[in-house]
Motif scaffolding. Structure first.
Motif, PDB file in Angstrom:
ATOM      1  N   ILE A   1      50.218  23.623  62.064  1.00 53.11           N
ATOM      2  CA  ILE A   1      49.635  24.945  62.248  1.00 53.11           C
ATOM      3  C   ILE A   1      49.664  25.697  60.928  1.00 53.11           C
ATOM      4  O   ILE A   1      50.709  25.815  60.286  1.00 53.11           O
ATOM      5  CB  ILE A   1      50.421  25.728  63.331  1.00 53.11           C
ATOM      6  CG1 ILE A   1      50.328  24.985  64.675  1.00 53.11           C
ATOM      7  CG2 ILE A   1      49.877  27.150  63.468  1.00 53.11           C
ATOM      8  CD1 ILE A   1      51.200  25.562  65.751  1.00 53.11           C
ATOM      9  N   ASN A   2      48.510  26.215  60.522  1.00 52.04           N
ATOM     10  CA  ASN A   2      48.429  26.995  59.293  1.00 52.04           C
ATOM     11  C   ASN A   2      48.789  28.451  59.555  1.00 52.04           C
ATOM     12  O   ASN A   2      48.659  28.946  60.678  1.00 52.04           O
ATOM     13  CB  ASN A   2      47.017  26.905  58.698  1.00 52.04           C
ATOM     14  CG  ASN A   2      46.671  25.509  58.225  1.00 52.04           C
ATOM     15  OD1 ASN A   2      47.561  24.697  57.987  1.00 52.04           O
ATOM     16  ND2 ASN A   2      45.397  25.215  58.097  1.00 52.04           N
ATOM     17  N   GLU A   3      49.215  29.126  58.512  1.00 51.81           N
ATOM     18  CA  GLU A   3      49.623  30.531  58.630  1.00 51.81           C
ATOM     19  C   GLU A   3      49.393  31.225  57.297  1.00 51.81           C
ATOM     20  O   GLU A   3      49.081  30.597  56.288  1.00 51.81           O
ATOM     21  CB  GLU A   3      51.105  30.607  59.010  1.00 51.81           C
ATOM     22  CG  GLU A   3      52.011  29.904  58.008  1.00 51.81           C
ATOM     23  CD  GLU A   3      53.459  29.838  58.469  1.00 51.81           C
ATOM     24  OE1 GLU A   3      53.770  30.440  59.494  1.00 51.81           O
ATOM     25  OE2 GLU A   3      54.248  29.187  57.759  1.00 51.81           O
TER      26      GLU A   3
ATOM     27  N   ILE B   1      47.104  33.183  51.042  1.00 51.16           N
ATOM     28  CA  ILE B   1      46.222  32.087  51.434  1.00 51.16           C
ATOM     29  C   ILE B   1      46.564  31.683  52.870  1.00 51.16           C
ATOM     30  O   ILE B   1      47.598  32.092  53.414  1.00 51.16           O
ATOM     31  CB  ILE B   1      46.369  30.861  50.506  1.00 51.16           C
ATOM     32  CG1 ILE B   1      47.819  30.353  50.493  1.00 51.16           C
ATOM     33  CG2 ILE B   1      45.887  31.188  49.111  1.00 51.16           C
ATOM     34  CD1 ILE B   1      48.010  29.052  49.735  1.00 51.16           C
ATOM     35  N   TYR B   2      45.695  30.875  53.460  1.00 49.76           N
ATOM     36  CA  TYR B   2      45.915  30.381  54.821  1.00 49.76           C
ATOM     37  C   TYR B   2      46.192  28.888  54.728  1.00 49.76           C
ATOM     38  O   TYR B   2      45.307  28.100  54.398  1.00 49.76           O
ATOM     39  CB  TYR B   2      44.662  30.648  55.662  1.00 49.76           C
ATOM     40  CG  TYR B   2      44.883  30.526  57.150  1.00 49.76           C
ATOM     41  CD1 TYR B   2      45.744  31.390  57.829  1.00 49.76           C
ATOM     42  CD2 TYR B   2      44.221  29.546  57.890  1.00 49.76           C
ATOM     43  CE1 TYR B   2      45.932  31.275  59.195  1.00 49.76           C
ATOM     44  CE2 TYR B   2      44.409  29.428  59.256  1.00 49.76           C
ATOM     45  CZ  TYR B   2      45.263  30.296  59.899  1.00 49.76           C
ATOM     46  OH  TYR B   2      45.462  30.184  61.245  1.00 49.76           O
ATOM     47  N   ALA B   3      47.438  28.484  54.974  1.00 50.79           N
ATOM     48  CA  ALA B   3      47.818  27.078  54.796  1.00 50.79           C
ATOM     49  C   ALA B   3      49.093  26.797  55.587  1.00 50.79           C
ATOM     50  O   ALA B   3      49.676  27.696  56.195  1.00 50.79           O
ATOM     51  CB  ALA B   3      48.026  26.766  53.318  1.00 50.79           C
ATOM     52  N   ASN B   4      49.504  25.533  55.549  1.00 48.97           N
ATOM     53  CA  ASN B   4      50.782  25.143  56.140  1.00 48.97           C
ATOM     54  C   ASN B   4      51.813  25.063  55.031  1.00 48.97           C
ATOM     55  O   ASN B   4      51.650  24.304  54.072  1.00 48.97           O
ATOM     56  CB  ASN B   4      50.650  23.788  56.845  1.00 48.97           C
ATOM     57  CG  ASN B   4      51.961  23.321  57.449  1.00 48.97           C
ATOM     58  OD1 ASN B   4      52.751  22.665  56.775  1.00 48.97           O
ATOM     59  ND2 ASN B   4      52.207  23.688  58.701  1.00 48.97           N
TER      60      ASN B   4
ATOM     61  N   GLN C   1      42.705  19.449  50.319  1.00 52.40           N
ATOM     62  CA  GLN C   1      41.393  19.412  50.971  1.00 52.40           C
ATOM     63  C   GLN C   1      41.467  19.875  52.417  1.00 52.40           C
ATOM     64  O   GLN C   1      40.522  20.486  52.933  1.00 52.40           O
ATOM     65  CB  GLN C   1      40.822  17.992  50.892  1.00 52.40           C
ATOM     66  CG  GLN C   1      40.365  17.598  49.490  1.00 52.40           C
ATOM     67  CD  GLN C   1      40.103  16.113  49.340  1.00 52.40           C
ATOM     68  OE1 GLN C   1      40.192  15.346  50.309  1.00 52.40           O
ATOM     69  NE2 GLN C   1      39.798  15.675  48.122  1.00 52.40           N
ATOM     70  N   SER C   2      42.597  19.605  53.086  1.00 49.76           N
ATOM     71  CA  SER C   2      42.749  20.049  54.478  1.00 49.76           C
ATOM     72  C   SER C   2      42.824  21.568  54.591  1.00 49.76           C
ATOM     73  O   SER C   2      42.575  22.128  55.651  1.00 49.76           O
ATOM     74  CB  SER C   2      44.010  19.419  55.095  1.00 49.76           C
ATOM     75  OG  SER C   2      45.185  20.004  54.563  1.00 49.76           O
TER      76      SER C   2
END
Length: 416
Positions: free
Chosen positions: A269-271, A307-310, A390-391
């Motif tokens: 899950i990204n946050e 940023i939006y990432a895990n 890339q994800s």
């Protein structure tokens, strides 16, 4: 009708080298230098034909599009290719005799080339849209310089003015067309290579996931027995052999883990993540590793950016890249970590080292299966790093020079 025929011939003479490059050279000729030499020769032939069969607009009014091959090779091939083609233009123009036209050619090249070379490094680092703008701008600049020099040498006439304006318009339009064409074909080629690579990795990952459990079980049993054999009263030499065996088993286990990490689909899950905090955490973890290699890690972290990432996966990717940066400096040095916001909505994270550097061929192969610059490396760590970025809908760019160092640029979409 003859004007259209001559103009179409000029276009064909420039399309042929691009067709030959992407059909035969890019796949079959290995090595950037060899490819560059072949393309320089092809563009040189294109220039000779363009000059030999100009577009005739009247009795003494002719124009050709030699600027397009010269500009393309100068921007994509570099200074040496540009110098060769410029010398070719001058020598071939000299073949037609020394006249005002010859002096015009030499003066325009002398005034234009330094500007083209100055923008070449920005062109290489830019994205597609910016590349198009730079190329069209340089083409227009070349034509304007030609217009000014021509009128100084020959004096202004209405007929010559019309010809120069036509060349200005056609130069800009044709440059736009060929840069867009080249970049589009290049993108299609890259997508095809990535799909081929993805298929290879998918097969490897499926095989690894099937055999990983069966391989790990005997490895763990072997490791356990080796630890039991490692008693205090053993001779020093045997203890060293046991320790080496344990370390190699652990390395094999890490390789299997990397394969599994690369092959399994992303379900994390990204946050929202604050980039500065993430970088500081990574630096604290890798700091001791750097000190052991006599490497100092410096950071330049400005205000908050999100940023939006895990967090865990981004952490893994940054650690992999930083470890490579540290290991590329066998004699020690400095790793500089910075980040900034770009004008097109990205966070630009830069990891710059003073290591051994890489050639263009080595850069192009980064992130591919089984490719590593380390003697005992598998390339899986870098593969995982590329996949992770890339994800997050980001990308990794690499700028490097042999024996001078490497800069990894990570671009991630910024959120507000």
């Amino acid at each position: 009708m003859n004007i259209i025929k001559d103009f179409l011939l000029q276009l064909m003479l420039m399309i042929v080298p691009i067709f030959i490059y992407f059909t035969f050279i890019s796949e079959k000729v290995k090595g950037y230098k060899k490819q560059n030499i072949i393309m320089t020769v092809l563009w040189g032939i294109s220039i000779l034909f363009c000059m030999s069969f100009p577009v005739s607009l009247g009795e003494n009014a002719r124009l050709d599009l030699r600027i397009i091959p010269l500009l393309l090779m100068s921007l994509y091939g570099g200074i040496w290719s540009s110098l060769f083609l410029s010398a070719l233009i001058i020598v071939y123009r000299l073949y037609f005799g020394i006249s005002i036209g010859f002096y015009n050619t030499v003066l325009v090249l002398l005034l234009s080339l330094p500007v083209i070379w100055f923008f070449q490094k920005y062109f290489i680092r830019s994205e597609k849209q910016k590349r198009v703008r730079i190329a069209v701008g340089l083409s227009l600049f070349y034509c304007i310089v030609g217009f000014i020099v021509f009128n100084i040498l020959r004096g202004f006439t209405l007929e010559n003015g019309i010809v120069q304006i036509i060349q200005l318009i056609m130069g800009g339009l044709v440059t736009w067309f060929f840069i867009v064409l080249y970049e589009t074909i290049f993108e299609i080629n890259q997508i095809r290579k990535e799909l081929q690579n993805a298929e290879k990795v998918r097969v490897i990952s499926e095989l690894t996931s099937v055999f990983a459990h069966e391989i790990r079980n005997p490895m763990q049993v072997t490791r356990g027995f080796l630890e039991l054999l490692n008693e205090p009263d053993l001779p020093k030499e045997k203890k060293e052999y046991i320790q080496i065996s344990i370390e190699e088993l652990d390395r094999a286990n890490e390789i299997i883990s990397d394969f599994l990490a690369f092959g399994k689909p992303t379900t994390d899950i990204n946050e929202r993540i604050e980039v500065g905090n993430q970088l500081q955490r990574v630096v604290k973890i890798i700091q001791s590793y750097g000190m052991n290699h006599n490497v100092e890690i410096k950071t330049e972290i400005p205000g908050e950016s999100w940023i939006y990432a895990n967090s865990q996966r981004l952490h893994q990717s940054l650690i992999n890249i930083l470890k490579n940066a540290i290991e590329s400096m066998p004699n020690g040095g400095i790793v500089l970590i910075t980040y900034t916001s770009t004008n097109n909505g990205y966070i630009r994270i830069s990891i710059k080292d003073e290591g051994v550097g890489m050639t263009k061929e080595q850069i192009d192969r980064l992130g591919y299966p089984y490719y590593s610059l380390k003697e005992t490396g598998t390339g899986l760590g870098m593969m995982v790093s590329f996949q992770i970025i890339q994800s997050f809908k980001g990308k990794i760019e690499v700028i490097s020079e042999k024996d001078k160092g490497t800069e990894f640029i990570i671009l991630l979409p910024q959120i507000y």
